[in-house]
Design an enzyme around this catalytic site. Structure first.
Site, short mmCIF file in Angstrom:
data_model
loop_
_atom_site.label_atom_id
_atom_site.label_comp_id
_atom_site.label_asym_id
_atom_site.label_seq_id
_atom_site.Cartn_x
_atom_site.Cartn_y
_atom_site.Cartn_z
N ARG A 289 -4.45 106.19 8.59
CA ARG A 289 -5.44 106.89 7.76
C ARG A 289 -4.91 108.09 7.00
NH1 ARG A 289 -10.02 105.25 12.05
NH2 ARG A 289 -10.78 103.46 10.88
N ILE A 384 -16.00 123.65 -13.99
CA ILE A 384 -15.21 124.76 -14.52
C ILE A 384 -14.80 124.50 -15.98
CG2 ILE A 384 -12.97 125.97 -14.28
CD1 ILE A 384 -13.39 125.62 -11.18
N LEU A 385 -14.58 123.25 -16.30
CA LEU A 385 -14.22 122.93 -17.69
C LEU A 385 -15.44 122.80 -18.60
CD1 LEU A 385 -11.39 122.26 -16.34
CD2 LEU A 385 -11.16 120.53 -18.13
N GLU A 410 -10.96 101.69 2.79
CA GLU A 410 -10.20 102.03 4.01
C GLU A 410 -11.10 102.70 5.04
OE1 GLU A 410 -6.72 101.58 4.42
OE2 GLU A 410 -6.48 100.63 2.47
#
Ligand SMILES: Cc1cc2nc3c(=O)[nH]c(=O)nc-3n(C[C@H](O)[C@H](O)[C@H](O)COP(=O)(O)OP(=O)(O)OC[C@H]3O[C@@H](n4cnc5c(N)ncnc54)[C@H](O)[C@@H]3O)c2cc1C
Length: 430
Positions: A289, A384-385, A410
Protein backbone atom coordinates in the site's frame (compact mmCIF):
# COMPACT_ATOMS: atom_id res chain seq x y z
CA UNK A 1 -20.98 -13.56 1.59
CA UNK A 2 -20.95 -10.59 3.97
CA UNK A 3 -19.03 -7.53 2.91
CA UNK A 4 -16.56 -7.99 5.78
CA UNK A 5 -15.66 -11.55 4.91
CA UNK A 6 -15.53 -10.37 1.34
CA UNK A 7 -12.89 -7.85 2.29
CA UNK A 8 -10.80 -10.50 4.03
CA UNK A 9 -11.20 -12.82 1.10
CA UNK A 10 -10.39 -10.06 -1.34
CA UNK A 11 -7.21 -9.46 0.58
CA UNK A 12 -6.38 -13.12 0.58
CA UNK A 13 -6.84 -13.68 -3.12
CA UNK A 14 -4.83 -10.64 -4.05
CA UNK A 15 -2.11 -11.67 -1.65
CA UNK A 16 -2.11 -15.08 -3.24
CA UNK A 17 -1.49 -13.56 -6.61
CA UNK A 18 1.05 -11.09 -5.38
CA UNK A 19 3.01 -13.59 -3.32
CA UNK A 20 3.74 -14.52 0.24
CA UNK A 21 4.35 -12.08 3.04
CA UNK A 22 7.50 -13.78 4.20
CA UNK A 23 9.95 -11.07 5.20
CA UNK A 24 13.51 -11.01 6.41
CA UNK A 25 13.91 -11.59 10.14
CA UNK A 26 15.68 -8.32 10.71
CA UNK A 27 16.32 -5.26 8.63
CA UNK A 28 18.02 -1.91 8.81
CA UNK A 29 17.04 0.63 11.41
CA UNK A 30 14.63 3.28 10.28
CA UNK A 31 16.24 6.59 9.43
CA UNK A 32 15.04 9.68 7.61
CA UNK A 33 18.54 10.35 6.38
CA UNK A 34 18.68 9.13 2.80
CA UNK A 35 21.76 7.21 1.76
CA UNK A 36 23.67 8.07 -1.41
CA UNK A 37 21.91 5.42 -3.53
CA UNK A 38 18.51 6.71 -2.49
CA UNK A 39 19.53 10.29 -3.20
CA UNK A 40 20.88 9.31 -6.62
CA UNK A 41 17.73 7.43 -7.61
CA UNK A 42 15.54 10.28 -6.36
CA UNK A 43 17.50 12.76 -8.45
CA UNK A 44 17.50 10.46 -11.49
CA UNK A 45 13.72 9.89 -11.44
CA UNK A 46 13.07 13.54 -10.65
CA UNK A 47 15.18 14.59 -13.63
CA UNK A 48 13.12 12.37 -15.93
CA UNK A 49 9.86 13.58 -14.37
CA UNK A 50 10.85 17.21 -14.80
CA UNK A 51 12.49 17.01 -18.20
CA UNK A 52 10.35 14.45 -20.03
CA UNK A 53 7.12 13.71 -18.15
CA UNK A 54 5.96 17.20 -17.18
CA UNK A 55 6.31 18.77 -20.60
CA UNK A 56 4.20 15.94 -22.06
CA UNK A 57 1.55 15.84 -19.34
CA UNK A 58 -1.07 18.18 -20.77
CA UNK A 59 -0.88 16.71 -24.27
CA UNK A 60 -1.47 13.11 -23.20
CA UNK A 61 -4.17 14.05 -20.72
CA UNK A 62 -6.05 15.81 -23.53
CA UNK A 63 -5.43 13.00 -26.00
CA UNK A 64 -6.55 10.37 -23.48
CA UNK A 65 -4.09 7.95 -25.02
CA UNK A 66 -1.20 5.85 -23.83
CA UNK A 67 1.97 7.96 -24.14
CA UNK A 68 4.02 5.32 -25.96
CA UNK A 69 6.89 7.72 -26.83
CA UNK A 70 7.28 8.70 -23.17
CA UNK A 71 7.28 5.06 -22.05
CA UNK A 72 9.89 4.43 -24.69
CA UNK A 73 12.02 7.28 -23.33
CA UNK A 74 11.70 5.75 -19.87
CA UNK A 75 12.76 2.37 -21.28
CA UNK A 76 15.77 3.95 -22.99
CA UNK A 77 17.15 5.28 -19.71
CA UNK A 78 16.29 2.05 -17.88
CA UNK A 79 13.44 3.48 -15.84
CA UNK A 80 10.83 1.31 -17.57
CA UNK A 81 11.78 -2.33 -17.18
CA UNK A 82 12.28 -5.06 -14.63
CA UNK A 83 15.81 -3.92 -13.80
CA UNK A 84 14.53 -0.59 -12.48
CA UNK A 85 11.81 -2.22 -10.38
CA UNK A 86 14.37 -4.71 -9.12
CA UNK A 87 16.76 -1.89 -8.24
CA UNK A 88 14.05 -0.01 -6.32
CA UNK A 89 13.00 -3.19 -4.52
CA UNK A 90 16.58 -4.14 -3.68
CA UNK A 91 16.84 -1.30 -1.14
CA UNK A 92 16.37 -3.12 2.15
CA UNK A 93 15.16 0.04 3.93
CA UNK A 94 12.07 -0.04 1.70
CA UNK A 95 12.28 3.69 0.98
CA UNK A 96 13.51 3.69 -2.62
CA UNK A 97 10.28 2.35 -4.08
CA UNK A 98 8.08 5.10 -2.57
CA UNK A 99 10.71 7.75 -3.30
CA UNK A 100 10.85 6.78 -7.00
CA UNK A 101 7.07 6.66 -7.24
CA UNK A 102 6.64 10.06 -5.59
CA UNK A 103 9.10 11.67 -7.98
CA UNK A 104 7.61 10.10 -11.10
CA UNK A 105 4.04 11.00 -10.15
CA UNK A 106 5.19 14.49 -9.20
CA UNK A 107 5.91 14.80 -12.93
CA UNK A 108 2.46 13.60 -13.93
CA UNK A 109 0.18 10.90 -12.57
CA UNK A 110 -1.40 9.83 -15.87
CA UNK A 111 1.97 9.25 -17.48
CA UNK A 112 3.29 7.87 -14.18
CA UNK A 113 0.58 5.21 -14.27
CA UNK A 114 1.27 4.48 -17.92
CA UNK A 115 4.84 3.71 -16.85
CA UNK A 116 4.08 1.94 -13.57
CA UNK A 117 0.86 0.13 -14.62
CA UNK A 118 2.72 -2.91 -15.94
CA UNK A 119 4.16 -3.51 -12.49
CA UNK A 120 0.79 -4.90 -11.28
CA UNK A 121 1.05 -7.79 -13.72
CA UNK A 122 4.75 -8.16 -13.00
CA UNK A 123 4.10 -8.32 -9.25
CA UNK A 124 1.58 -11.10 -9.79
CA UNK A 125 3.96 -13.12 -11.95
CA UNK A 126 6.88 -12.43 -9.61
CA UNK A 127 4.88 -13.33 -6.52
CA UNK A 128 3.04 -16.34 -7.81
CA UNK A 129 4.94 -17.71 -10.80
CA UNK A 130 7.56 -20.42 -11.00
CA UNK A 131 11.10 -19.30 -11.93
CA UNK A 132 10.40 -20.51 -15.51
CA UNK A 133 7.20 -18.48 -15.69
CA UNK A 134 9.00 -15.40 -14.36
CA UNK A 135 11.74 -15.80 -16.92
CA UNK A 136 9.27 -16.24 -19.74
CA UNK A 137 6.60 -13.65 -18.98
CA UNK A 138 8.12 -10.77 -17.04
CA UNK A 139 10.37 -9.60 -19.92
CA UNK A 140 7.31 -9.75 -22.18
CA UNK A 141 5.49 -7.30 -19.88
CA UNK A 142 8.12 -4.69 -20.73
CA UNK A 143 9.49 -5.50 -24.17
CA UNK A 144 12.62 -3.59 -25.13
CA UNK A 145 13.49 0.08 -25.51
CA UNK A 146 13.05 -0.33 -29.27
CA UNK A 147 9.72 -2.14 -28.90
CA UNK A 148 8.10 -1.42 -25.56
CA UNK A 149 5.28 -3.66 -24.31
CA UNK A 150 2.84 -3.46 -21.43
CA UNK A 151 1.37 -5.79 -18.84
CA UNK A 152 -2.18 -5.73 -17.41
CA UNK A 153 -3.54 -7.17 -14.19
CA UNK A 154 -7.22 -8.08 -14.40
CA UNK A 155 -8.97 -8.88 -11.13
CA UNK A 156 -11.95 -6.49 -10.95
CA UNK A 157 -15.24 -7.27 -12.67
CA UNK A 158 -18.44 -5.29 -13.15
CA UNK A 159 -19.91 -6.93 -10.01
CA UNK A 160 -16.67 -7.56 -8.17
CA UNK A 161 -14.79 -4.42 -7.14
CA UNK A 162 -14.16 -4.11 -3.41
CA UNK A 163 -15.65 -7.59 -3.10
CA UNK A 164 -13.15 -9.59 -5.11
CA UNK A 165 -14.66 -12.82 -3.80
CA UNK A 166 -17.64 -12.17 -6.12
CA UNK A 167 -15.53 -12.83 -9.23
CA UNK A 168 -17.50 -14.75 -11.84
CA UNK A 169 -14.79 -15.39 -14.42
CA UNK A 170 -14.15 -19.12 -14.53
CA UNK A 171 -11.21 -21.25 -15.60
CA UNK A 172 -11.90 -24.88 -16.44
CA UNK A 173 -9.14 -27.42 -17.04
CA UNK A 174 -9.31 -29.42 -20.30
CA UNK A 175 -7.16 -32.36 -19.33
CA UNK A 176 -7.13 -33.92 -22.79
CA UNK A 177 -5.45 -30.86 -24.26
CA UNK A 178 -3.68 -29.64 -21.13
CA UNK A 179 -5.35 -26.26 -21.55
CA UNK A 180 -7.33 -23.89 -19.36
CA UNK A 181 -10.53 -22.47 -20.81
CA UNK A 182 -11.33 -19.03 -19.39
CA UNK A 183 -14.69 -17.29 -19.64
CA UNK A 184 -15.83 -14.02 -18.11
CA UNK A 185 -15.59 -10.24 -18.18
CA UNK A 186 -13.03 -8.06 -16.47
CA UNK A 187 -13.56 -4.38 -15.70
CA UNK A 188 -11.29 -1.35 -15.33
CA UNK A 189 -8.10 -3.13 -16.29
CA UNK A 190 -5.17 -0.73 -16.49
CA UNK A 191 -3.58 -1.43 -19.92
CA UNK A 192 -6.41 -3.92 -20.61
CA UNK A 193 -6.47 -4.91 -24.27
CA UNK A 194 -3.32 -3.01 -25.23
CA UNK A 195 -1.06 -5.11 -23.03
CA UNK A 196 1.18 -7.79 -24.41
CA UNK A 197 0.64 -9.96 -21.34
CA UNK A 198 -2.58 -10.05 -19.31
CA UNK A 199 -2.72 -11.68 -15.89
CA UNK A 200 -6.29 -12.73 -15.18
CA UNK A 201 -7.79 -13.84 -11.88
CA UNK A 202 -10.39 -16.55 -12.39
CA UNK A 203 -12.31 -18.99 -10.26
CA UNK A 204 -11.44 -22.66 -10.61
CA UNK A 205 -13.96 -23.63 -7.91
CA UNK A 206 -16.81 -21.17 -7.30
CA UNK A 207 -17.84 -22.93 -4.07
CA UNK A 208 -14.56 -21.96 -2.42
CA UNK A 209 -15.04 -18.22 -2.95
CA UNK A 210 -11.78 -16.35 -3.29
CA UNK A 211 -9.87 -19.39 -2.03
CA UNK A 212 -10.87 -21.05 -5.29
CA UNK A 213 -9.26 -18.32 -7.36
CA UNK A 214 -6.11 -18.67 -9.44
CA UNK A 215 -4.00 -16.40 -11.62
CA UNK A 216 -3.41 -17.10 -15.32
CA UNK A 217 -1.14 -15.53 -17.88
CA UNK A 218 -2.85 -14.82 -21.18
CA UNK A 219 -0.05 -14.87 -23.78
CA UNK A 220 0.10 -12.21 -26.49
CA UNK A 221 -2.42 -12.66 -29.30
CA UNK A 222 -4.46 -15.38 -27.58
CA UNK A 223 -7.84 -15.89 -29.25
CA UNK A 224 -10.86 -15.17 -27.07
CA UNK A 225 -9.21 -12.36 -25.09
CA UNK A 226 -10.55 -9.10 -26.45
CA UNK A 227 -10.68 -5.53 -25.26
CA UNK A 228 -14.17 -4.28 -24.47
CA UNK A 229 -15.08 -0.65 -23.93
CA UNK A 230 -12.24 1.74 -23.21
CA UNK A 231 -13.20 3.68 -20.09
CA UNK A 232 -13.49 7.47 -20.37
CA UNK A 233 -12.10 8.78 -17.14
CA UNK A 234 -12.17 11.79 -14.84
CA UNK A 235 -8.39 11.68 -14.38
CA UNK A 236 -5.29 9.55 -15.07
CA UNK A 237 -6.31 9.98 -18.68
CA UNK A 238 -2.90 9.14 -20.12
CA UNK A 239 -3.33 5.70 -18.57
CA UNK A 240 -5.48 3.31 -20.60
CA UNK A 241 -8.30 1.56 -18.72
CA UNK A 242 -10.65 -0.92 -20.38
CA UNK A 243 -12.91 -3.94 -20.00
CA UNK A 244 -11.66 -7.33 -21.11
CA UNK A 245 -13.87 -10.06 -22.54
CA UNK A 246 -12.76 -13.65 -22.19
CA UNK A 247 -14.75 -15.98 -24.43
CA UNK A 248 -13.59 -19.59 -24.46
CA UNK A 249 -10.10 -18.20 -24.13
CA UNK A 250 -7.77 -21.20 -24.19
CA UNK A 251 -4.31 -20.98 -22.66
CA UNK A 252 -1.73 -23.73 -22.23
CA UNK A 253 -1.66 -25.52 -18.87
CA UNK A 254 1.70 -23.88 -18.24
CA UNK A 255 -0.03 -20.46 -18.03
CA UNK A 256 -1.46 -21.21 -14.58
CA UNK A 257 0.83 -19.21 -12.31
CA UNK A 258 2.55 -21.49 -9.84
CA UNK A 259 1.52 -24.62 -11.72
CA UNK A 260 -1.30 -27.15 -11.34
CA UNK A 261 0.33 -29.24 -8.66
CA UNK A 262 0.58 -26.28 -6.32
CA UNK A 263 -3.01 -25.24 -7.10
CA UNK A 264 -4.33 -28.77 -6.48
CA UNK A 265 -2.50 -28.91 -3.14
CA UNK A 266 -3.89 -25.54 -2.12
CA UNK A 267 -7.45 -26.46 -3.11
CA UNK A 268 -7.17 -29.77 -1.23
CA UNK A 269 -6.06 -27.90 1.89
CA UNK A 270 -8.98 -25.49 1.59
CA UNK A 271 -11.48 -28.31 1.03
CA UNK A 272 -10.17 -30.05 4.14
CA UNK A 273 -10.99 -26.86 6.00
CA UNK A 274 -7.40 -26.08 6.91
CA UNK A 275 -6.64 -22.63 8.22
CA UNK A 276 -6.58 -19.87 5.66
CA UNK A 277 -3.59 -17.60 5.17
CA UNK A 278 -5.57 -14.43 5.78
CA UNK A 279 -3.06 -13.04 8.30
CA UNK A 280 -0.22 -13.51 5.85
CA UNK A 281 -2.41 -11.98 3.17
CA UNK A 282 -3.05 -8.93 5.33
CA UNK A 283 0.67 -8.48 5.80
CA UNK A 284 1.31 -8.66 2.07
CA UNK A 285 -1.35 -6.12 1.29
CA UNK A 286 -0.12 -3.78 3.97
CA UNK A 287 3.35 -3.95 2.44
CA UNK A 288 2.20 -2.90 -1.04
CA UNK A 289 0.00 0.00 0.00
CA UNK A 290 2.71 2.59 0.71
CA UNK A 291 3.82 2.50 -2.94
CA UNK A 292 0.36 3.59 -4.02
CA UNK A 293 0.33 6.20 -1.27
CA UNK A 294 3.63 7.54 -2.58
CA UNK A 295 2.07 8.12 -6.01
CA UNK A 296 -0.68 10.19 -4.39
CA UNK A 297 1.99 12.11 -2.48
CA UNK A 298 3.73 13.01 -5.72
CA UNK A 299 0.53 14.60 -7.03
CA UNK A 300 -0.11 16.46 -3.76
CA UNK A 301 3.43 17.83 -3.66
CA UNK A 302 3.26 18.99 -7.26
CA UNK A 303 0.04 20.90 -6.56
CA UNK A 304 1.45 22.39 -3.37
CA UNK A 305 4.64 23.59 -5.05
CA UNK A 306 2.75 25.08 -7.98
CA UNK A 307 0.26 26.95 -5.79
CA UNK A 308 3.00 28.20 -3.45
CA UNK A 309 4.84 29.84 -6.35
CA UNK A 310 1.60 31.19 -7.78
CA UNK A 311 0.59 32.71 -4.43
CA UNK A 312 3.90 34.56 -4.22
CA UNK A 313 3.47 36.03 -7.70
CA UNK A 314 -0.24 36.71 -8.00
CA UNK A 315 -1.10 40.20 -6.77
CA UNK A 316 -4.52 41.44 -5.67
CA UNK A 317 -5.36 44.54 -3.59
CA UNK A 318 -1.80 45.74 -4.17
CA UNK A 319 -0.02 42.79 -2.55
CA UNK A 320 0.89 39.16 -3.23
CA UNK A 321 -2.02 36.92 -2.28
CA UNK A 322 0.29 34.88 0.00
CA UNK A 323 0.42 37.91 2.31
CA UNK A 324 -3.16 37.04 3.26
CA UNK A 325 -3.22 34.62 6.18
CA UNK A 326 -6.00 32.57 4.64
CA UNK A 327 -3.80 31.75 1.65
CA UNK A 328 -0.56 31.37 3.63
CA UNK A 329 -2.24 29.16 6.24
CA UNK A 330 -3.74 26.98 3.52
CA UNK A 331 -0.24 26.46 2.12
CA UNK A 332 1.13 25.80 5.60
CA UNK A 333 -1.53 23.15 6.11
CA UNK A 334 -0.79 21.61 2.72
CA UNK A 335 2.89 21.30 3.54
CA UNK A 336 2.05 19.89 6.97
CA UNK A 337 -0.36 17.27 5.66
CA UNK A 338 1.92 16.19 2.81
CA UNK A 339 4.88 15.75 5.14
CA UNK A 340 2.71 13.87 7.65
CA UNK A 341 1.46 11.57 4.89
CA UNK A 342 5.03 10.95 3.71
CA UNK A 343 6.07 9.93 7.21
CA UNK A 344 3.24 7.38 7.25
CA UNK A 345 4.21 6.15 3.78
CA UNK A 346 7.88 5.78 4.65
CA UNK A 347 7.10 4.12 7.98
CA UNK A 348 4.88 1.54 6.30
CA UNK A 349 7.37 0.99 3.47
CA UNK A 350 10.14 0.37 5.97
CA UNK A 351 7.93 -1.92 8.07
CA UNK A 352 6.95 -3.96 5.02
CA UNK A 353 10.51 -4.38 3.76
CA UNK A 354 12.08 -5.09 7.14
CA UNK A 355 9.50 -7.62 8.25
CA UNK A 356 7.78 -5.64 11.02
CA UNK A 357 4.26 -6.75 11.84
CA UNK A 358 1.50 -4.37 10.79
CA UNK A 359 -0.30 -4.50 14.12
CA UNK A 360 -2.40 -1.43 13.39
CA UNK A 361 -2.74 -1.71 9.60
CA UNK A 362 -0.01 0.88 9.11
CA UNK A 363 0.07 0.15 5.37
CA UNK A 364 -3.62 0.99 5.06
CA UNK A 365 -3.06 4.12 7.13
CA UNK A 366 -0.41 5.32 4.71
CA UNK A 367 -2.49 4.77 1.57
CA UNK A 368 -5.63 6.23 3.16
CA UNK A 369 -3.88 9.34 4.42
CA UNK A 370 -1.88 9.99 1.26
CA UNK A 371 -4.90 9.50 -1.00
CA UNK A 372 -7.09 11.83 1.02
CA UNK A 373 -4.34 14.43 1.37
CA UNK A 374 -3.86 14.38 -2.41
CA UNK A 375 -7.55 15.02 -3.07
CA UNK A 376 -7.71 17.76 -0.43
CA UNK A 377 -4.41 19.47 -1.32
CA UNK A 378 -5.16 19.58 -5.04
CA UNK A 379 -8.57 21.09 -4.31
CA UNK A 380 -6.88 23.74 -2.13
CA UNK A 381 -4.44 24.42 -4.96
CA UNK A 382 -7.34 25.15 -7.31
CA UNK A 383 -8.77 27.55 -4.72
CA UNK A 384 -5.44 29.36 -4.42
CA UNK A 385 -5.25 29.79 -8.18
CA UNK A 386 -8.84 31.08 -8.31
CA UNK A 387 -10.32 31.15 -11.81
CA UNK A 388 -7.04 30.06 -13.32
CA UNK A 389 -7.07 26.99 -11.11
CA UNK A 390 -10.37 25.91 -12.61
CA UNK A 391 -9.10 26.03 -16.17
CA UNK A 392 -7.15 23.52 -18.22
CA UNK A 393 -4.56 26.21 -18.86
CA UNK A 394 -3.08 25.53 -15.43
CA UNK A 395 -1.99 22.08 -14.23
CA UNK A 396 -3.65 21.98 -10.79
CA UNK A 397 -7.02 21.20 -12.37
CA UNK A 398 -5.52 18.05 -13.93
CA UNK A 399 -3.77 17.17 -10.67
CA UNK A 400 -7.08 17.34 -8.81
CA UNK A 401 -8.72 15.02 -11.35
CA UNK A 402 -5.77 12.64 -11.14
CA UNK A 403 -5.73 12.64 -7.33
CA UNK A 404 -9.29 11.41 -6.90
CA UNK A 405 -8.59 7.83 -7.99
CA UNK A 406 -6.34 7.42 -4.95
CA UNK A 407 -9.37 7.21 -2.65
CA UNK A 408 -10.89 4.55 -4.92
CA UNK A 409 -8.51 2.02 -6.45
CA UNK A 410 -6.22 -0.38 -4.64
CA UNK A 411 -8.83 -0.41 -1.86
CA UNK A 412 -11.24 2.48 -1.38
CA UNK A 413 -10.88 4.80 1.62
CA UNK A 414 -13.82 3.01 3.24
CA UNK A 415 -12.13 -0.37 2.84
CA UNK A 416 -8.90 1.06 4.33
CA UNK A 417 -10.86 2.36 7.32
CA UNK A 418 -12.47 -1.05 7.70
CA UNK A 419 -9.05 -2.72 7.74
CA UNK A 420 -7.63 -0.18 10.24
CA UNK A 421 -10.63 -0.29 12.55
CA UNK A 422 -10.51 -4.08 12.67
CA UNK A 423 -6.76 -4.08 13.30
CA UNK A 424 -6.92 -1.60 16.18
CA UNK A 425 -10.04 -3.05 17.79
CA UNK A 426 -9.89 -6.75 17.11
CA UNK A 427 -13.61 -6.37 16.41
CA UNK A 428 -15.05 -7.61 13.13
CA UNK A 429 -16.32 -4.13 12.23
CA UNK A 430 -18.79 -4.13 9.31
C1 LIG B 1 -8.64 4.15 -13.19
C2 LIG B 1 -8.86 2.81 -12.62
C3 LIG B 1 -7.90 1.84 -12.78
C4 LIG B 1 -8.10 0.56 -12.27
N1 LIG B 1 -7.17 -0.42 -12.52
C5 LIG B 1 -7.44 -1.70 -12.17
C6 LIG B 1 -6.58 -2.76 -12.59
O1 LIG B 1 -5.56 -2.55 -13.24
N2 LIG B 1 -6.93 -4.04 -12.26
C7 LIG B 1 -8.04 -4.31 -11.53
O2 LIG B 1 -8.29 -5.49 -11.25
N3 LIG B 1 -8.89 -3.32 -11.11
C8 LIG B 1 -8.62 -2.04 -11.43
N4 LIG B 1 -9.48 -1.02 -11.06
C9 LIG B 1 -10.68 -1.34 -10.27
C10 LIG B 1 -10.61 -0.81 -8.83
O3 LIG B 1 -9.73 -1.61 -8.09
C11 LIG B 1 -12.04 -0.79 -8.26
O4 LIG B 1 -12.72 0.26 -8.88
C12 LIG B 1 -12.04 -0.61 -6.74
O5 LIG B 1 -11.57 -1.78 -6.13
C13 LIG B 1 -13.42 -0.30 -6.19
O6 LIG B 1 -14.37 -1.21 -6.65
P1 LIG B 1 -15.74 -0.68 -7.29
O7 LIG B 1 -15.39 0.38 -8.26
O8 LIG B 1 -16.51 -1.85 -7.77
O9 LIG B 1 -16.51 0.00 -6.10
P2 LIG B 1 -17.51 -0.72 -5.09
O10 LIG B 1 -16.84 -1.89 -4.47
O11 LIG B 1 -18.81 -0.92 -5.76
O12 LIG B 1 -17.66 0.41 -3.98
C14 LIG B 1 -18.56 1.49 -4.11
C15 LIG B 1 -18.58 2.27 -2.81
O13 LIG B 1 -19.05 1.42 -1.76
C16 LIG B 1 -18.09 1.39 -0.73
N5 LIG B 1 -18.04 0.07 -0.11
C17 LIG B 1 -18.01 -1.15 -0.71
N6 LIG B 1 -17.93 -2.12 0.21
C18 LIG B 1 -17.91 -1.53 1.41
C19 LIG B 1 -17.83 -1.98 2.76
N7 LIG B 1 -17.72 -3.28 3.04
N8 LIG B 1 -17.86 -1.07 3.76
C20 LIG B 1 -17.95 0.26 3.48
N9 LIG B 1 -18.02 0.77 2.23
C21 LIG B 1 -18.00 -0.12 1.22
C22 LIG B 1 -16.76 1.71 -1.41
O14 LIG B 1 -15.81 2.18 -0.49
C23 LIG B 1 -17.19 2.75 -2.41
O15 LIG B 1 -17.28 4.01 -1.80
C24 LIG B 1 -9.28 0.27 -11.54
C25 LIG B 1 -10.25 1.27 -11.37
C26 LIG B 1 -10.07 2.51 -11.91
C27 LIG B 1 -11.16 3.52 -11.76
Amino acid sequence: MTETSAVAEAEQVLAEVTGSSEAPESGPKFTLELNQDQKDIKEWVHGFAEGVVRPAAEEWDEREETPWPVIQEAAKIGLYGFEALGQFWADDTGLTLPIANEELFWGDAGIGMAIMGSSLAVAAIFGQGTPEQMGEWIPQCFGTAADVKLGAFCASEPDAGSDVSAIRTTAKYDEARDEWVINGQKAWATNGGIANVHVVIASVDRELGSRGHAAFVIPPGTKGCEQGAKVKKHGLRASHTADIHLDDCRVPGSCLLGGKEKLDERLARVREGKKSKSQAAMQTFEASRPTVGAQALGIARAAYEYSLEYAKERRQFGKAIIENQSIAFALADMKLEIDAARLLVWRAAWMGRSGQRFENAEGSMSKLKAGEVAVWATERAIQILGGNGYTREFPVERMHRDAKIYTIFEGTSEIQRLVISRAISGVHVK
